[in-house]
Scaffold this active site. Structure first.
Site, mmCIF file in Angstrom:
data_model
loop_
_atom_site.group_PDB
_atom_site.id
_atom_site.type_symbol
_atom_site.label_atom_id
_atom_site.label_comp_id
_atom_site.label_asym_id
_atom_site.label_seq_id
_atom_site.Cartn_x
_atom_site.Cartn_y
_atom_site.Cartn_z
ATOM 1 N N ARG A 1 0.777 -1.345 -0.086
ATOM 2 C CA ARG A 1 0.044 -0.037 0.022
ATOM 3 C C ARG A 1 0.896 1.143 0.087
ATOM 4 O O ARG A 1 1.820 1.396 0.804
ATOM 5 C CB ARG A 1 -0.853 0.113 1.140
ATOM 6 N N HIS B 1 -7.189 1.213 -6.734
ATOM 7 C CA HIS B 1 -7.471 0.079 -5.600
ATOM 8 C C HIS B 1 -8.041 -1.101 -5.796
ATOM 9 O O HIS B 1 -9.225 -1.385 -5.553
ATOM 10 C CB HIS B 1 -8.381 0.843 -4.669
ATOM 11 N N GLN C 1 -10.149 -3.544 -3.831
ATOM 12 C CA GLN C 1 -11.317 -3.093 -3.423
ATOM 13 C C GLN C 1 -12.507 -3.474 -4.306
ATOM 14 O O GLN C 1 -13.850 -3.983 -4.013
ATOM 15 C CB GLN C 1 -11.615 -1.597 -3.272
ATOM 16 N N ASP D 1 -17.254 7.477 -1.959
ATOM 17 C CA ASP D 1 -16.119 7.389 -1.234
ATOM 18 C C ASP D 1 -15.679 8.596 -0.468
ATOM 19 O O ASP D 1 -16.310 9.599 -0.636
ATOM 20 C CB ASP D 1 -14.897 6.646 -2.135
ATOM 21 N N CYS E 1 -16.516 1.893 0.195
ATOM 22 C CA CYS E 1 -15.434 1.011 0.540
ATOM 23 C C CYS E 1 -14.974 1.036 1.879
ATOM 24 O O CYS E 1 -14.484 0.171 2.367
ATOM 25 C CB CYS E 1 -14.254 1.632 -0.359
ATOM 26 N N ARG F 1 -13.863 -8.643 1.043
ATOM 27 C CA ARG F 1 -12.341 -8.273 0.891
ATOM 28 C C ARG F 1 -11.615 -9.403 1.342
ATOM 29 O O ARG F 1 -10.753 -10.097 0.371
ATOM 30 C CB ARG F 1 -11.979 -7.366 1.853
HETATM 31 N N1 CP Z 1 -11.595 -0.103 2.111
HETATM 32 C C1 CP Z 1 -10.150 -0.082 2.526
HETATM 33 O O1 CP Z 1 -9.360 -0.419 1.692
HETATM 34 O O2 CP Z 1 -10.143 -0.191 3.813
HETATM 35 P P1 CP Z 1 -8.776 0.489 4.480
HETATM 36 O O3 CP Z 1 -7.958 1.473 4.164
HETATM 37 O O4 CP Z 1 -9.097 -0.080 5.842
HETATM 38 O O5 CP Z 1 -7.919 -0.947 4.194
HETATM 39 N N1 NVA Z 2 -9.693 6.939 -1.546
HETATM 40 C C1 NVA Z 2 -9.584 6.516 -0.318
HETATM 41 C C2 NVA Z 2 -9.797 5.175 -0.200
HETATM 42 C C3 NVA Z 2 -9.563 4.316 1.382
HETATM 43 C C4 NVA Z 2 -9.780 2.830 1.244
HETATM 44 C C5 NVA Z 2 -8.137 6.871 0.113
HETATM 45 O O1 NVA Z 2 -7.137 6.616 -0.799
HETATM 46 O O2 NVA Z 2 -7.778 7.251 1.127
#
Ligand code: CP
Ligand code: NVA
Length: 319
Positions: A115, A143, A146, A237, A277, A305
């Site tokens: 990540r 992502h 997701q 989101d 999400c 997930r």
């Molecule tokens: N939706 C999602 O990716 O959640 P987290 O940021 O908690 O992993």
């Molecule tokens: N768009 C958000 C998604 C979190 C799961 C971010 O990148 O923070």
């Protein structure tokens, strides 16, 4: 009752984008995920309980995470593998180049789940190695994990998905990108409503058009009411993604007309579901009333997930 064996899926090295999956693989992955979800009741007797054969999978997270981190760790363990958590500073290339981090990891682990802010960090690790599977657990651009869970949730809700429409209302961000890469592959049209200047990049829309099947279309809007008209799902989101905190005040003002509230849900199809999400900010992108309503499937998405990432790991690393 005897647990059934998972279908064999061909190997793919990396999963940085939904578009990395060859044609047809997404559908096969979702079928496998549904099977894994059903088989979870067998616990250690599940046919895939030792599928990873003790393999190690590294986890390198530069940003916070609840869902992605927890579900990957559980998925790895339930498939008979071992997660290895690396400190986030290894992703900044300060101690040694990221290419070298990847080439070291390749000698010890089968995969790295990363990540990161910059998508090209995941690309760099993937390009530096021939055997290390690199999985994008969220970058600023995409992502993809997701989107896998989102599609399994749609299938559970609707069965046949062809001809359905999901309206994404909000920022043209990483989650929106992976949604438009994925949903049209199972015949789901996507309407994206964003304020001017916050829409999806043209190249993302072109990529989504290329993989769309069964008449699915991607359409962009600035008016959220136009986007949700007749939609079977309304998805949103956060307005400010991780790394954009300095813009939060401007974004809060800009996105205010894009809040998913009862009136917007009422403009969608009669039994439209609400998707997010997570994490969600009640009172910003969604009202508490919509979030807590029977239409909300957000915790199904969160549960899925786990099952979809298990399927992904099996597809990439399984035997
Ligand atoms: N939706 C999602 O990716 O959640 P987290 O940021 O908690 O992993
Ligand atoms: N768009 C958000 C998604 C979190 C799961 C971010 O990148 O923070």
């Amino acid at each position: 009752m005897k647990a059934s064996a998972p279908p064999a899926l061909p190997a793919t090295k990396d999963f940085l984008s939904v578009l990395d999956l060859p044609t047809g693989e997404l559908t096969r992955l979702l079928t496998l995920a549904a099977q894994l979800k059903a088989d979870r009741r067998f616990g250690e007797q599940a046919p895939t309980a030792r599928a990873l054969g003790g393999a190690h999978v590294a986890m390198l997270f530069e940003k916070p995470s609840l869902r992605t981190r927890a579900t990957f760790e559980i998925a790895i363990r339930e498939l008979g593998g071992h997660p290895l958590h690396l400190p986030p500073e290894f992703a900044n290339g300060g101690r040694e180049p990221l290419e070298d981090v990847a080439r070291n990891l390749e000698r010890w682990v089968r995969a790295v789940v990363i990540r990161t802010y910059a998508h090209d960090k995941a690309q760099t690790m993937a390009a530096a190695t021939t055997r290390l599977h690199v999985i994008n657990a969220l970058s600023d651009s995409e992502h993809p994990c997701q989107a896998l869970a989102d599609l399994l949730t749609m299938i559970e809700q609707w069965g046949e998905c062809r001809g359905r429409t999901v309206a994404y209302v909000g920022d043209g961000n990483n989650v929106a990108t992976s949604l438009v890469h994925a949903a049209p592959q199972i015949g789901v049209s996507v309407h994206v409503a964003s304020p001017p200047g916050y829409g999806l990049p043209a190249q993302v829309l072109e990529g989504a058009d290329r993989v769309a099947r069964d008449g699915a279309r991607i359409r962009t809007f600035t008016d959220p009411y136009e986007a949700v008209a007749g939609a079977d799902a309304v998805y949103t989101d956060v307005w400010t993604s991780m790394g954009q905190e300095a813009q939060a005040d401007v974004r809060r003002r800009t996105f205010r007309p894009y809040q998913v509230d009862g009136a917007l849900m009422a403009a969608a199809a009669p039994r439209a579901i609400f998707m997010h999400c997570l994490p969600a900010h009640r009172g910003e992108e969604v009202t508490a009333q919509v979030f807590e309503s029977p239409a909300s499937v957000v915790f199904d998405q969160a549960e899925n997930r786990l099952h979809t990432q298990k399927a992904l790991l099996l597809m990439l690393l399984g035997h």
